[in-house]
Design an enzyme around this catalytic site. Structure first.
Site, PDB file in Angstrom:
ATOM      1  CG  ASP A   1      -2.364   0.394   1.021  1.00  0.00           C
ATOM      2  OD1 ASP A   1      -2.412   1.720   0.373  1.00  0.00           O
ATOM      3  OD2 ASP A   1      -3.098  -0.299   1.399  1.00  0.00           O
TER       4      ASP A   1
ATOM      5  CG  ASP B   1      -4.500   5.566   1.049  1.00  0.00           C
ATOM      6  OD1 ASP B   1      -5.534   4.822   1.276  1.00  0.00           O
ATOM      7  OD2 ASP B   1      -4.531   6.874   1.695  1.00  0.00           O
TER       8      ASP B   1
ATOM      9  CD  GLU C   1      -8.898   4.267  -1.493  1.00  0.00           C
ATOM     10  OE1 GLU C   1      -9.766   4.100  -0.591  1.00  0.00           O
ATOM     11  OE2 GLU C   1      -7.905   5.014  -1.118  1.00  0.00           O
TER      12      GLU C   1
ATOM     13  CG  HIS D   1      -8.803  -1.658   4.234  1.00  0.00           C
ATOM     14  ND1 HIS D   1      -8.939  -1.499   3.073  1.00  0.00           N
ATOM     15  CD2 HIS D   1      -8.717  -0.538   4.791  1.00  0.00           C
ATOM     16  CE1 HIS D   1      -8.171  -0.295   2.501  1.00  0.00           C
ATOM     17  NE2 HIS D   1      -8.111   0.305   3.738  1.00  0.00           N
ATOM     18  CG  ASP D   2     -11.230   1.712   3.622  1.00  0.00           C
ATOM     19  OD1 ASP D   2     -10.930   1.541   4.552  1.00  0.00           O
ATOM     20  OD2 ASP D   2     -10.673   2.195   2.600  1.00  0.00           O
TER      21      ASP D   2
HETATM   22  C1  NOJ Z   1      -8.357   5.046   2.059  1.00  0.00           C
HETATM   23  C2  NOJ Z   1      -7.970   3.675   2.964  1.00  0.00           C
HETATM   24  O1  NOJ Z   1      -8.601   2.500   2.221  1.00  0.00           O
HETATM   25  C3  NOJ Z   1      -8.570   4.158   4.256  1.00  0.00           C
HETATM   26  O2  NOJ Z   1      -8.556   2.881   5.060  1.00  0.00           O
HETATM   27  C4  NOJ Z   1      -7.884   5.148   4.878  1.00  0.00           C
HETATM   28  O3  NOJ Z   1      -8.479   5.525   6.298  1.00  0.00           O
HETATM   29  C5  NOJ Z   1      -8.016   6.461   4.010  1.00  0.00           C
HETATM   30  N1  NOJ Z   1      -7.727   6.208   2.569  1.00  0.00           N
HETATM   31  C6  NOJ Z   1      -6.825   7.373   4.415  1.00  0.00           C
HETATM   32  O4  NOJ Z   1      -5.675   6.842   4.148  1.00  0.00           O
END
Ligand code: NOJ
Ligand code: CA
Length: 629
Positions: free
Chosen positions: A180, A282, A340, A411-412
């Site tokens: 990541d 990210d 992302e 994970h989000d």
């Molecule tokens: C996206 C990540 O997937 C998430 O888990 C994170 O809180 C935010 N970006 C900030 O880095």
């Protein structure tokens, strides 16, 4: 083309930003693109919007739209050639959230040696690439997405030697490993930020976005943080504020500063030199912010739930930064990248991933994760018929110059099976249905840990059971806004990221076999029934199905590179063919809980894999079958 109040909707739709922003706004409002694609609406000028919307939007909103459409003048270029083949297009990626994967030393926290212990499991499943959520040194305000030192390993996760051993173990099994890459922000404990605070004359000062108060008192602008409250921290001793789009300890970097960019490239190359195989980047579309950091539009803020997003979700220098980064780093190695990119739609994604532009290999767009008009914390049943519409759009219109990513979980986000239908009677068929879709469409599939077991959402009975900063901050914000504790908890249970962060369910042993100690977050109560050990022994399990569908994809290039041809059917069905060099597959899916009429044609084909044992006259609830033609 230059856009202004005089521009017509049909012309605006020709701009990638115009197309995607309108699609996003309509989607937030629960409407479809069809609304603007008809000729009468197409001829409407932007300046008429305030009147037509009966004051919902005003002139400043219209000017903002026009300036957004002008900010990135590039348009996707036609490409008639074939798909270029690449290893990462054929790969199956598996996301590991290290904190919750496997604890090896009994401290209750997953770690690198734990991952190494489980490499044979991942090999058995058939995955090709592991993506590790951040494992860098971090004070863990946001579980590692707040990096203190990019070149060190988080103490709880192990050492650099442990990492080297893990990387060797991955490579020895013929798999690859991507990391990541969190470069929109660093922790406020990063040496750069500390130096910037201590020494205003340091070059690091300009690595971040420090600004004076607006009128001697208030934050420099009205942007809000994704984790509640203002996006600015005040540093009284400096009489300055600094920007953080995420938590108060995640400070945004200034990508307009060439020295910052070089420092980041140096760090990226340091990891590539170590032999890793790529990165997931990210919130990479947030790195470029609009000049002057202007106030966010209140109407957009209300629609999107966050104020200011229009000024950084697709900033003016984004493409330039990505091209420069590619040239200075990724282009020198045989690696894959996936960005992302929240808020990015199909047209912007084409620009970000067009192979001729040399920016990113793939992006994660999020439009398909919620139904139109819904947001993550809304309580609703996800309707798969809407998923079909979005996926078809991408399959049919993304083109051969760009490559897609395919994912339902990370994970989000809560577990997809639970969002679709929490009735346990349908858990396995839905998990398998999703696998059929994910492994038979064009794009690289990304599986999130536990998805291959059909893991489901947790049921949090008190805020004390939650660990995620987003959930905890939101809970308190909801209480402040007058919600009762029970109401706030219901909302948190609807969308918390912690649903995906409960420990990986390895076995029916205490704590799901995740740890011999006290786990950092309580395991999901479902683990005695849903776990890897039992599923590995059960030929009908979700795990067994994943193994089969992954193997099928690996053996059949038609499922990777084949043309996608949608069969016309009622909305309730999703039927399509994948065709390549004489090889052909037919996929037939019932997207609903109700039985549906089967297309007569399918009976002539050979079923290869299905979430039900044998075909009947009618399609059963959520039935999904792959046939060879
Ligand atoms: C996206 C990540 O997937 C998430 O888990 C994170 O809180 C935010 N970006 C900030 O880095
Ligand atoms: Ca541990």
């Amino acid at each position: 083309m230059v856009y202004s109040r005089e521009s017509r909707i049909k012309d605006v739709l020709k701009s990638p930003v115009g197309h995607d922003v309108i699609a996003k706004l309509l989607m937030q409002a629960g409407k479809s693109m069809a609304l603007v694609e008809n000729p009468i609406v197409g001829n409407i000028k932007l300046k008429s919007l305030p009147k037509l919307s009966r004051g919902l939007v005003d002139d400043s909103f219209v000017d903002l739209l026009a300036s957004l459409f002008n900010s990135v003048p590039d348009t996707p270029q036609p490409y008639d050639g074939p798909i270029q083949r690449a290893w990462w297009k054929e790969a199956v990626v598996y996301q590991i959230y290290p904190r919750s994967f496997q604890d090896s030393n009994g401290d209750g926290i997953g770690d690198l040696n734990g991952i190494t212990q489980r490499l044979d499991y991942l090999k058995e499943l058939g995955v090709d690439v592991l993506w590790l959520s951040p494992i860098y040194d971090s004070p863990n305000d946001d579980n590692g997405y707040d990096i203190r030192d990019y070149k060190a390993i988080m103490k709880e996760f192990g050492t650099m030697e442990d990492f080297n051993r893990l990387l060797d173990g991955v490579h020895a099994r013929g798999m690859k490993l991507i990391m990541d890459l969190v470069i929109n922000h660093t922790s406020d404990e990063h040496a750069w930020f500390k130096e910037a605070l201590q020494n205003p004359d340091s070059p690091c000062r300009d690595y971040y976005l420090f600004r004076p108060a607006k009128d001697g008192k208030t934050p420099p602008n009205n942007w809000t943080s994704f984790f509640s409250g203002s996006a600015w921290n005040h540093y009284p001793e400096q009489s300055f504020w600094a920007l953080h789009l995420f938590s108060k300890k995640q400070m945004d970097l200034n990508w307009d500063n060439p020295a910052l960019r070089s420092s980041v490239y140096e760090m990226i190359n340091w990891w590539l030199q170590k032999g890793i195989d790529g990165f997931r980047l990210d919130v990479i579309n947030y790195i470029s912010k609009a000049e002057g950091l202007p106030d966010g539009n209140e109407t957009v803020g209300k629609l999107m739930g966050f104020t200011g997003v229009e000024h950084y979700f697709y900033g003016p220098n984004l493409h330039r930064c990505l091209q420069e980064m590619h040239e200075n780093t990724f282009s020198r190695y045989d690696v894959m990248t996936v960005g992302e990119t929240p808020g990015v739609g199909i047209e912007m994604a084409k620009l970000l991933t067009d192979e001729r532009r040399k920016e990113l290999d793939m992006v994660f767009s999020f439009d398909h994760l919620e139904n139109p008009g819904k947001a993550r914390f809304d309580l609703y049943r996800y309707d798969l018929r809407c998923l079909k519409e979005i996926l078809c759009d991408w399959q049919q219109h993304y083109g051969n110059a760009s490559w897609n990513s395919l994912f339902f979980e990370n994970h989000d986000n809560p577990r997809m099976v639970s969002k679709i239908n929490p009735d346990p009677a349908f858990r396995e068929v839905i998990a398998k249905l999703l696998a059929v879709i994910q492994f038979t469409l064009k794009g690289t599939p990304f599986v999130f840990q536990g998805q291959e077991l059909g893991m489901v959402n947790a049921s949090f009975s008190s805020i004390d059971e939650l660990r995620d900063i987003e959930s905890i901050n939101l809970y308190h914000e909801l209480l402040q806004k007058g919600k009762s504790e029970a109401e706030a908890l219901t909302i948190i249970n609807g969308g918390s990221r912690d649903h995906a962060r409960t420990p990986m369910q390895w076995s029916g042993e205490p704590n799901a076999g995740f740890t011999a100690g006290e786990p950092w977050i309580r395991p999901n109560a479902s683990y005695p029934a849903i776990n890897a050990e039992s599923e590995q022994q059960d030929a009908q399990s979700v795990f067994a199905f994943y193994k089969q569908v992954i193997a099928l994809r690996h053996q059949n290039p038609a499922l990777v590179y084949g043309e996608f041809a949608l069969e016309p059917t009622p909305r309730e069905l999703f039927c399509y063919r994948r065709v390549l060099d004489g090889a052909e597959f037919y996929i037939e899916i019932n997207l609903t809980e109700q039985p549906q009429k089967r297309k007569a044609k399918a009976s002539a084909y050979t079923p290869v894999l299905s979430n039900y044992t044998k075909p009947l006259e009618m399609l059963r609830p959520y039935e999904a079958t792959i046939y060879r033609i």
